[in-house]
Design a protein around this motif. Structure first.
Motif, PDB file in Angstrom:
ATOM      1  N   ASN A 125       0.816  -1.221   0.000  1.00 45.82           N
ATOM      2  CA  ASN A 125       0.000   0.000   0.000  1.00 45.82           C
ATOM      3  C   ASN A 125       0.848   1.268   0.000  1.00 45.82           C
ATOM      4  OD1 ASN A 125      -2.372  -1.495  -0.023  1.00 45.82           O
ATOM      5  ND2 ASN A 125      -2.588  -1.469   2.192  1.00 45.82           N
ATOM      6  N   TYR A 126       2.048   1.194   0.563  1.00 46.31           N
ATOM      7  CA  TYR A 126       2.963   2.337   0.579  1.00 46.31           C
ATOM      8  C   TYR A 126       3.870   2.352  -0.660  1.00 46.31           C
ATOM      9  CZ  TYR A 126       1.945   4.152   5.249  1.00 46.31           C
ATOM     10  OH  TYR A 126       1.356   4.739   6.342  1.00 46.31           O
ATOM     11  N   ASP A 127       3.589   1.484  -1.622  1.00 45.54           N
ATOM     12  CA  ASP A 127       4.360   1.376  -2.875  1.00 45.54           C
ATOM     13  C   ASP A 127       5.827   1.053  -2.639  1.00 45.54           C
ATOM     14  OD1 ASP A 127       2.221   1.805  -4.635  1.00 45.54           O
ATOM     15  OD2 ASP A 127       2.386   3.981  -4.402  1.00 45.54           O
ATOM     16  N   ILE A 128       6.097   0.307  -1.596  1.00 47.20           N
ATOM     17  CA  ILE A 128       7.468  -0.118  -1.317  1.00 47.20           C
ATOM     18  C   ILE A 128       7.781  -1.395  -2.087  1.00 47.20           C
ATOM     19  CG2 ILE A 128       9.039  -0.907   0.496  1.00 47.20           C
ATOM     20  CD1 ILE A 128       7.486   0.961   2.428  1.00 47.20           C
ATOM     21  N   ILE A 129       6.788  -2.267  -2.216  1.00 45.68           N
ATOM     22  CA  ILE A 129       6.966  -3.528  -2.933  1.00 45.68           C
ATOM     23  C   ILE A 129       5.820  -3.711  -3.913  1.00 45.68           C
ATOM     24  CG2 ILE A 129       8.196  -4.630  -1.016  1.00 45.68           C
ATOM     25  CD1 ILE A 129       5.516  -6.247  -0.581  1.00 45.68           C
ATOM     26  N   GLU A 130       5.992  -4.678  -4.796  1.00 50.34           N
ATOM     27  CA  GLU A 130       4.942  -5.070  -5.732  1.00 50.34           C
ATOM     28  C   GLU A 130       4.405  -6.429  -5.314  1.00 50.34           C
ATOM     29  OE1 GLU A 130       3.685  -3.298  -8.338  1.00 50.34           O
ATOM     30  OE2 GLU A 130       4.984  -1.669  -7.670  1.00 50.34           O
ATOM     31  N   LEU A 131       3.117  -6.599  -5.476  1.00 47.20           N
ATOM     32  CA  LEU A 131       2.471  -7.896  -5.282  1.00 47.20           C
ATOM     33  C   LEU A 131       1.696  -8.211  -6.549  1.00 47.20           C
ATOM     34  CD1 LEU A 131       0.988  -7.592  -1.663  1.00 47.20           C
ATOM     35  CD2 LEU A 131       3.058  -8.813  -2.358  1.00 47.20           C
ATOM     36  N   LYS A 132       1.514  -9.485  -6.806  1.00 51.55           N
ATOM     37  CA  LYS A 132       0.707  -9.938  -7.944  1.00 51.55           C
ATOM     38  C   LYS A 132      -0.486 -10.700  -7.403  1.00 51.55           C
ATOM     39  CE  LYS A 132       3.708  -8.849 -11.203  1.00 51.55           C
ATOM     40  NZ  LYS A 132       3.546  -7.732 -12.041  1.00 51.55           N
ATOM     41  N   HIS A 186      -5.607 -15.088  -4.832  1.00 53.97           N
ATOM     42  CA  HIS A 186      -4.409 -15.244  -4.016  1.00 53.97           C
ATOM     43  C   HIS A 186      -3.386 -14.166  -4.369  1.00 53.97           C
ATOM     44  CE1 HIS A 186      -5.812 -19.155  -2.617  1.00 53.97           C
ATOM     45  NE2 HIS A 186      -6.181 -19.387  -3.864  1.00 53.97           N
ATOM     46  N   GLN A 187      -2.659 -13.714  -3.343  1.00 54.75           N
ATOM     47  CA  GLN A 187      -1.605 -12.731  -3.558  1.00 54.75           C
ATOM     48  C   GLN A 187      -0.251 -13.420  -3.529  1.00 54.75           C
ATOM     49  OE1 GLN A 187      -2.538  -9.701  -0.563  1.00 54.75           O
ATOM     50  NE2 GLN A 187      -2.902  -8.328  -2.287  1.00 54.75           N
ATOM     51  N   PHE A 188       0.641 -12.918  -4.397  1.00 56.22           N
ATOM     52  CA  PHE A 188       1.965 -13.493  -4.531  1.00 56.22           C
ATOM     53  C   PHE A 188       3.013 -12.391  -4.546  1.00 56.22           C
ATOM     54  CE2 PHE A 188      -0.934 -16.496  -6.401  1.00 56.22           C
ATOM     55  CZ  PHE A 188      -0.448 -17.725  -6.004  1.00 56.22           C
ATOM     56  N   ILE A 189       4.207 -12.747  -4.116  1.00 55.74           N
ATOM     57  CA  ILE A 189       5.365 -11.860  -4.199  1.00 55.74           C
ATOM     58  C   ILE A 189       6.172 -12.318  -5.410  1.00 55.74           C
ATOM     59  CG2 ILE A 189       7.482 -11.092  -3.075  1.00 55.74           C
ATOM     60  CD1 ILE A 189       6.124 -11.803  -0.381  1.00 55.74           C
ATOM     61  N   PRO A 190       6.384 -11.436  -6.398  1.00 57.07           N
ATOM     62  CA  PRO A 190       7.249 -11.814  -7.519  1.00 57.07           C
ATOM     63  C   PRO A 190       8.663 -12.099  -7.011  1.00 57.07           C
ATOM     64  CG  PRO A 190       6.005  -9.829  -8.028  1.00 57.07           C
ATOM     65  CD  PRO A 190       5.808 -10.108  -6.570  1.00 57.07           C
ATOM     66  N   LEU A 191       9.308 -13.097  -7.578  1.00 60.14           N
ATOM     67  CA  LEU A 191      10.627 -13.518  -7.115  1.00 60.14           C
ATOM     68  C   LEU A 191      11.632 -12.367  -7.141  1.00 60.14           C
ATOM     69  CD1 LEU A 191      12.132 -15.972  -6.039  1.00 60.14           C
ATOM     70  CD2 LEU A 191      12.794 -16.506  -8.390  1.00 60.14           C
ATOM     71  N   GLU A 192      11.534 -11.488  -8.133  1.00 59.57           N
ATOM     72  CA  GLU A 192      12.482 -10.371  -8.207  1.00 59.57           C
ATOM     73  C   GLU A 192      12.280  -9.353  -7.087  1.00 59.57           C
ATOM     74  OE1 GLU A 192       9.119  -9.439 -11.102  1.00 59.57           O
ATOM     75  OE2 GLU A 192      10.442 -11.160 -10.823  1.00 59.57           O
TER      76      GLU A 192
END
Length: 97
Positions: free
Chosen positions: A27-34, A39-45
């Motif tokens: 929500n703070y645009d620190i990371i990206e989620l897919k 379901h939510q996922f964290i991209p490996l990069e």
């Protein structure tokens, strides 16, 4: 090329953190989620960045606003390093003439 994904629940279980912490980073645009289906996922990069933010939060007790500031400083530092690299390349080309 397919992006490799880490299930958010698996990551949070492994690191013993709340899902809400990761969603706050998003929500703070620190990371990206897919999101895939429901379901939510964290991209490996994104994994190194997520792990860094988790360590800063857990080890140094930095809150989400502090993590946002750290993230902005790291991004600015990376941009400056890239600019410096490009300027050095340009200077080396001029020296070769």
């Amino acid at each position: 090329m397919d992006t490799q994904l880490i299930h958010l629940n698996d990551f949070c279980t492994s690191y013993e953190i709340e899902i809400t912490f990761i969603t706050e980073l998003y929500n703070y645009d620190i990371i990206e989620l897919k999101r895939v289906d429901d379901h939510q996922f964290i991209p490996l990069e994104e994994l190194p960045k997520v792990e860094k933010m988790v360590r800063l939060h857990q080890d140094l007790n930095i809150n989400i606003e502090g993590l946002e500031a750290v993230h902005q400083l790291l991004e600015r530092n990376s941009a400056m390093q890239e600019e410096l690299r490009l300027l050095k390349q340009k200077l080396n080309r001029l020296d070769a003439i």
